[in-house]
Design a protein around this motif. Structure first.
Motif, PDB file in Angstrom:
ATOM      1  N   ALA A  44       0.856  -1.198   0.000  1.00  0.00           N
ATOM      2  CA  ALA A  44       0.000   0.000   0.000  1.00  0.00           C
ATOM      3  C   ALA A  44       0.888   1.243   0.000  1.00  0.00           C
ATOM      4  CB  ALA A  44      -0.915   0.000   1.220  1.00  0.00           C
ATOM      5  N   GLY A  45       0.628   2.155  -0.927  1.00  0.00           N
ATOM      6  CA  GLY A  45       1.454   3.360  -1.038  1.00  0.00           C
ATOM      7  C   GLY A  45       2.630   3.179  -1.985  1.00  0.00           C
ATOM      8  N   LYS A  46       2.884   1.925  -2.406  1.00  0.00           N
ATOM      9  CA  LYS A  46       3.979   1.666  -3.358  1.00  0.00           C
ATOM     10  C   LYS A  46       3.388   1.149  -4.656  1.00  0.00           C
ATOM     11  CE  LYS A  46       6.827   0.446   0.555  1.00  0.00           C
ATOM     12  NZ  LYS A  46       6.974  -0.761   1.338  1.00  0.00           N
ATOM     13  N   LEU A  47       3.340  -0.202  -4.786  1.00  0.00           N
ATOM     14  CA  LEU A  47       2.730  -0.792  -5.974  1.00  0.00           C
ATOM     15  C   LEU A  47       1.237  -0.411  -6.045  1.00  0.00           C
ATOM     16  CD1 LEU A  47       3.137  -2.817  -8.321  1.00  0.00           C
ATOM     17  CD2 LEU A  47       2.494  -4.625  -6.725  1.00  0.00           C
ATOM     18  N   LEU A  48       0.606  -0.418  -4.900  1.00  0.00           N
ATOM     19  CA  LEU A  48      -0.808  -0.008  -4.826  1.00  0.00           C
ATOM     20  C   LEU A  48      -0.849   1.482  -4.513  1.00  0.00           C
ATOM     21  CD1 LEU A  48      -2.127  -3.016  -2.703  1.00  0.00           C
ATOM     22  CD2 LEU A  48      -1.967  -2.827  -5.197  1.00  0.00           C
TER      23      LEU A  48
ATOM     24  N   PRO B  41      -2.760   5.487  -5.843  1.00  0.00           N
ATOM     25  CA  PRO B  41      -2.555   6.290  -4.637  1.00  0.00           C
ATOM     26  C   PRO B  41      -3.278   5.704  -3.428  1.00  0.00           C
ATOM     27  CG  PRO B  41      -4.333   7.223  -5.959  1.00  0.00           C
ATOM     28  CD  PRO B  41      -3.836   5.996  -6.685  1.00  0.00           C
ATOM     29  N   PRO B  42      -3.142   6.311  -2.229  1.00  0.00           N
ATOM     30  CA  PRO B  42      -2.248   7.409  -1.857  1.00  0.00           C
ATOM     31  C   PRO B  42      -0.781   6.981  -1.900  1.00  0.00           C
ATOM     32  CG  PRO B  42      -3.878   6.944  -0.129  1.00  0.00           C
ATOM     33  CD  PRO B  42      -3.936   5.838  -1.099  1.00  0.00           C
ATOM     34  N   GLY B  43       0.098   7.961  -1.883  1.00  0.00           N
ATOM     35  CA  GLY B  43       1.531   7.687  -1.818  1.00  0.00           C
ATOM     36  C   GLY B  43       1.922   7.207  -0.430  1.00  0.00           C
ATOM     37  N   GLU B  44       3.201   6.844  -0.328  1.00  0.00           N
ATOM     38  CA  GLU B  44       3.690   6.204   0.890  1.00  0.00           C
ATOM     39  C   GLU B  44       3.432   7.009   2.165  1.00  0.00           C
ATOM     40  OE1 GLU B  44       7.679   3.555   1.410  1.00  0.00           O
ATOM     41  OE2 GLU B  44       7.413   4.713  -0.432  1.00  0.00           O
ATOM     42  N   THR B  45       3.625   8.310   2.102  1.00  0.00           N
ATOM     43  CA  THR B  45       3.456   9.089   3.332  1.00  0.00           C
ATOM     44  C   THR B  45       1.981   9.284   3.674  1.00  0.00           C
ATOM     45  OG1 THR B  45       3.704  11.050   1.973  1.00  0.00           O
ATOM     46  CG2 THR B  45       5.621  10.368   3.272  1.00  0.00           C
ATOM     47  N   ASP B  46       1.144   9.411   2.646  1.00  0.00           N
ATOM     48  CA  ASP B  46      -0.272   9.702   2.908  1.00  0.00           C
ATOM     49  C   ASP B  46      -1.096   8.465   3.231  1.00  0.00           C
ATOM     50  OD1 ASP B  46      -0.406  12.562   2.635  1.00  0.00           O
ATOM     51  OD2 ASP B  46       0.113  12.239   0.529  1.00  0.00           O
ATOM     52  N   VAL B  47      -0.594   7.301   2.837  1.00  0.00           N
ATOM     53  CA  VAL B  47      -1.393   6.089   3.025  1.00  0.00           C
ATOM     54  C   VAL B  47      -1.606   5.802   4.507  1.00  0.00           C
ATOM     55  CG1 VAL B  47       0.377   4.272   3.069  1.00  0.00           C
ATOM     56  CG2 VAL B  47      -1.822   3.850   1.951  1.00  0.00           C
ATOM     57  N   GLU B  48      -0.674   6.280   5.332  1.00  0.00           N
ATOM     58  CA  GLU B  48      -0.801   6.035   6.776  1.00  0.00           C
ATOM     59  C   GLU B  48      -2.015   6.745   7.371  1.00  0.00           C
ATOM     60  OE1 GLU B  48       3.106   7.007   8.258  1.00  0.00           O
ATOM     61  OE2 GLU B  48       3.868   5.470   6.878  1.00  0.00           O
ATOM     62  N   ALA B  49      -2.377   7.866   6.784  1.00  0.00           N
ATOM     63  CA  ALA B  49      -3.516   8.625   7.310  1.00  0.00           C
ATOM     64  C   ALA B  49      -4.855   8.083   6.802  1.00  0.00           C
ATOM     65  CB  ALA B  49      -3.383  10.092   6.921  1.00  0.00           C
ATOM     66  N   LEU B  50      -4.788   7.151   5.838  1.00  0.00           N
ATOM     67  CA  LEU B  50      -6.028   6.602   5.265  1.00  0.00           C
ATOM     68  C   LEU B  50      -6.688   5.654   6.270  1.00  0.00           C
ATOM     69  CD1 LEU B  50      -7.472   6.565   2.377  1.00  0.00           C
ATOM     70  CD2 LEU B  50      -6.416   4.312   2.126  1.00  0.00           C
ATOM     71  N   PRO B  51      -8.006   5.794   6.500  1.00  0.00           N
ATOM     72  CA  PRO B  51      -8.683   4.846   7.392  1.00  0.00           C
ATOM     73  C   PRO B  51      -8.513   3.427   6.851  1.00  0.00           C
ATOM     74  CG  PRO B  51     -10.141   6.678   6.819  1.00  0.00           C
ATOM     75  CD  PRO B  51      -8.925   6.827   5.961  1.00  0.00           C
ATOM     76  N   LYS B  52      -8.510   2.453   7.726  1.00  0.00           N
ATOM     77  CA  LYS B  52      -8.281   1.079   7.252  1.00  0.00           C
ATOM     78  C   LYS B  52      -9.469   0.594   6.417  1.00  0.00           C
ATOM     79  CE  LYS B  52      -9.760  -2.026  11.012  1.00  0.00           C
ATOM     80  NZ  LYS B  52     -11.084  -1.515  11.123  1.00  0.00           N
ATOM     81  N   LEU B  53      -9.169  -0.311   5.469  1.00  0.00           N
ATOM     82  CA  LEU B  53     -10.226  -0.808   4.583  1.00  0.00           C
ATOM     83  C   LEU B  53     -11.134  -1.761   5.355  1.00  0.00           C
ATOM     84  CD1 LEU B  53      -8.359  -1.559   1.207  1.00  0.00           C
ATOM     85  CD2 LEU B  53      -9.255   0.605   2.078  1.00  0.00           C
ATOM     86  N   VAL B  54     -12.436  -1.602   5.163  1.00  0.00           N
ATOM     87  CA  VAL B  54     -13.394  -2.510   5.803  1.00  0.00           C
ATOM     88  C   VAL B  54     -14.250  -3.185   4.727  1.00  0.00           C
ATOM     89  CG1 VAL B  54     -13.504  -1.371   8.054  1.00  0.00           C
ATOM     90  CG2 VAL B  54     -14.959  -0.573   6.209  1.00  0.00           C
ATOM     91  N   PRO B  55     -14.596  -4.477   4.955  1.00  0.00           N
ATOM     92  CA  PRO B  55     -15.273  -5.262   3.916  1.00  0.00           C
ATOM     93  C   PRO B  55     -16.798  -5.216   3.988  1.00  0.00           C
ATOM     94  CG  PRO B  55     -14.570  -6.693   5.720  1.00  0.00           C
ATOM     95  CD  PRO B  55     -14.211  -5.295   6.133  1.00  0.00           C
ATOM     96  N   TYR B  56     -17.438  -5.233   2.813  1.00  0.00           N
ATOM     97  CA  TYR B  56     -18.895  -5.373   2.699  1.00  0.00           C
ATOM     98  C   TYR B  56     -19.159  -6.462   1.672  1.00  0.00           C
ATOM     99  CZ  TYR B  56     -18.866  -0.797   4.947  1.00  0.00           C
ATOM    100  OH  TYR B  56     -18.644   0.240   5.820  1.00  0.00           O
ATOM    101  N   THR B  57     -19.957  -7.446   2.037  1.00  0.00           N
ATOM    102  CA  THR B  57     -20.194  -8.565   1.130  1.00  0.00           C
ATOM    103  C   THR B  57     -21.543  -8.432   0.443  1.00  0.00           C
ATOM    104  OG1 THR B  57     -18.737 -10.005   2.369  1.00  0.00           O
ATOM    105  CG2 THR B  57     -20.404 -11.089   1.033  1.00  0.00           C
ATOM    106  N   PHE B  58     -21.560  -8.735  -0.851  1.00  0.00           N
ATOM    107  CA  PHE B  58     -22.795  -8.631  -1.636  1.00  0.00           C
ATOM    108  C   PHE B  58     -23.055  -9.931  -2.383  1.00  0.00           C
ATOM    109  CE2 PHE B  58     -20.985  -4.370  -1.383  1.00  0.00           C
ATOM    110  CZ  PHE B  58     -22.067  -3.596  -1.005  1.00  0.00           C
ATOM    111  N   SER B  59     -24.325 -10.382  -2.364  1.00  0.00           N
ATOM    112  CA  SER B  59     -24.746 -11.475  -3.224  1.00  0.00           C
ATOM    113  C   SER B  59     -25.436 -10.852  -4.415  1.00  0.00           C
ATOM    114  CB  SER B  59     -25.740 -12.387  -2.500  1.00  0.00           C
ATOM    115  OG  SER B  59     -25.060 -13.170  -1.570  1.00  0.00           O
ATOM    116  N   ILE B  60     -24.896 -11.077  -5.598  1.00  0.00           N
ATOM    117  CA  ILE B  60     -25.433 -10.416  -6.788  1.00  0.00           C
ATOM    118  C   ILE B  60     -26.498 -11.302  -7.413  1.00  0.00           C
ATOM    119  CG2 ILE B  60     -24.793  -9.262  -8.939  1.00  0.00           C
ATOM    120  CD1 ILE B  60     -22.935  -8.180  -6.927  1.00  0.00           C
ATOM    121  N   LYS B  61     -27.739 -10.756  -7.528  1.00  0.00           N
ATOM    122  CA  LYS B  61     -28.845 -11.545  -8.058  1.00  0.00           C
ATOM    123  C   LYS B  61     -29.006 -11.352  -9.564  1.00  0.00           C
ATOM    124  CE  LYS B  61     -30.461 -12.915  -3.940  1.00  0.00           C
ATOM    125  NZ  LYS B  61     -29.480 -12.263  -3.096  1.00  0.00           N
ATOM    126  N   GLU B  62     -28.715 -10.130 -10.024  1.00  0.00           N
ATOM    127  CA  GLU B  62     -28.813  -9.819 -11.462  1.00  0.00           C
ATOM    128  C   GLU B  62     -27.779  -8.748 -11.751  1.00  0.00           C
ATOM    129  OE1 GLU B  62     -32.776  -8.281 -11.904  1.00  0.00           O
ATOM    130  OE2 GLU B  62     -32.392  -6.649 -10.538  1.00  0.00           O
TER     131      GLU B  62
END
Ligand SMILES: Nc1nc2c(ncn2[C@@H]2O[C@H](COP(=O)(O)OP(=O)(O)OP(=O)(O)O)[C@@H](O)[C@H]2O)c(=O)[nH]1
Ligand SMILES: [Mg+2]
Length: 366
Positions: A301-305, A307-328
């Motif tokens: 995160a912040g490198k290969l992945l 933006p954000p860049g390396e210094t700013d990625v630390e301030a990014l809130p952590k990623l949280v998951p949401y699951t979806f069942s796709i019907k159509e």
């Protein structure tokens, strides 16, 4: 008593005392005919934003006046982030006034999407969200697409009344009014616009020929939009400037796509199939195996992945998951980042976004 002077760029009352408050301008600038505050000056010339301490209440107070007057409400949404830029509380401040729904930034959508289908989709989505606009128009304020039709509609529906342009922050209200001023007078960029949310600070009244006014208003802040959790450089990368080029990915089960370090899309089950990614062309999409995704994010995160860049990625809130069942056929919308179309039902996916940012599922726009 001296008359109050307002900044022509953002609407704030001009003052010469406190640099950190809205409307500050040096004494010397007061002699000019159109006074512009220091914040607007910096935005216009250096594209630099200075935060001002306005609260949600301040914005609501301004907008609460709207329902008290007979007027046409031009309600602008960002077609690139329709739900994210929607104001669930709109009815609270428009009273009984008619609402014309304008989808702006149409220039960003692939030309292959038929405009008529899109306005139809807008109408349907508006209804689902509880609004019955008098009409829907799809425009580009920046490019001037469909402006004649918009102006005609406004003239017809306002029927001599004032016009209030309202909407969430950053949808292009001021750009739209600038375009109207340009059509009427030939003058360019009268009101300050910027890529940052929260540019317009107070009402800006533009006189119309018949004595009524066209009013720009400060955008309401939808806190779940990604613009509020990323740094300025990242905001630049993720805000598309040009027509989006959709990217098609053939994914096997248990594969993951990263949208920079800002979002993640896990395809869990449903057999090998294609997905279409609609985001800013500058945002890097990276594919990996689901089993490697956690580790990749931790180390890259912040490198290969990016933006954000390396210094700013630390301030990014952590990623949280949401699951979806796709019907159509459906879109998974990452508010402010774009969306991924799942062309057929029978799939299970998990979408990750920075904590506090919304991710939603909708009937596909395409
Ligand atoms: N691609 C594209 N960008 C647009 C369009 N209209 C506005 N923008 C961009 O969207 C951003 C916000 O525009 P503004 O006009 O400042 O938005 P606003 O709704 O007045 O924002 P606030 O004053 O903060 O409420 C700027 O970077 C504009 O250049 C459009 O039609 N197409
Ligand atoms: Mg504005």
């Amino acid at each position: 008593m001296t008359e109050e002077i307002r900044c022509i760029g953002c609407g704030a009352v001009i003052q010469t005392i406190d640099k950190s408050k809205p409307g500050y301008a040096p004494e010397s600038s007061l002699e000019k005919e159109d006074v512009i505050c220091q914040r607007c000056f910096r935005l216009k010339h250096y594209n630099e934003i200075q935060d001002v301490p306005l609260t949600d209440d301040d914005f609501l107070k301004i907008l609460n006046q709207l329902g008290t007057k007979e007027a046409l409400i031009v309600y602008v949404v960002d077609i690139f982030d329709f739900d994210g830029s929607w104001l669930p509380g709109l009815h609270r401040f428009v009273g009984n006034n008619p609402v014309l729904l304008v989808g702006n930034k149409a220039d960003l959508l692939p030309k292959s999407l038929k405009r008529e289908r899109l306005t139809q989709w807008m109408r349907g989505r508006a209804r689902e969200l509880g609004l019955a606009p008098t009409d829907c128009v799809l425009v580009s304020a920046e490019k001037g697409h469909s402006f004649e039709a918009l102006l005609e509609k406004i003239e017809e529906e306002r029927d001599g009344r004032d016009v209030f342009v309202v909407g969430c922050t950053n949808v292009g209200k001021s750009t739209l009014i600038n375009r109207i001023i340009k059509v009427a007078t030939g003058e360019n960029n009268v009101i300050t616009t910027s890529q940052f949310p929260g540019t317009t600070l107070d009402k800006i009244e533009i006189p119309l020929d018949d004595g009524s006014v066209l009013v720009d208003t400060p955008g309401i802040i939808n806190h779940h939009q990604i613009a509020h959790v990323v740094d300025a450089a990242t905001l630049k990368v993720i805000s598309p400037k040009k027509e989006i080029k959709p990217l098609v990915f053939q994914l096997n089960e248990e594969q993951t796509l990263f949208l920079g370090a800002l979002a993640r899309f896990d395809y869990t089950s449903g057999g090998r199939r294609s997905f279409v990614v609609y985001t800013s062309n500058n945002l890097m999409v990276h594919r990996t195996k689901l089993e490697k995704a956690d580790n990749l994010y931790e180390t890259q995160a912040g490198k290969l992945l990016y933006p954000p860049g390396e210094t700013d990625v630390e301030a990014l809130p952590k990623l949280v998951p949401y699951t979806f069942s796709i019907k159509e056929k459906a879109d998974i919308v990452f508010s402010g980042l774009g969306w991924i179309t799942v062309p057929e039902g029978g799939a299970k996916v998990t979408a990750w976004v920075p904590d506090g940012v919304s991710v939603t599922i909708r009937r596909s726009i395409v």
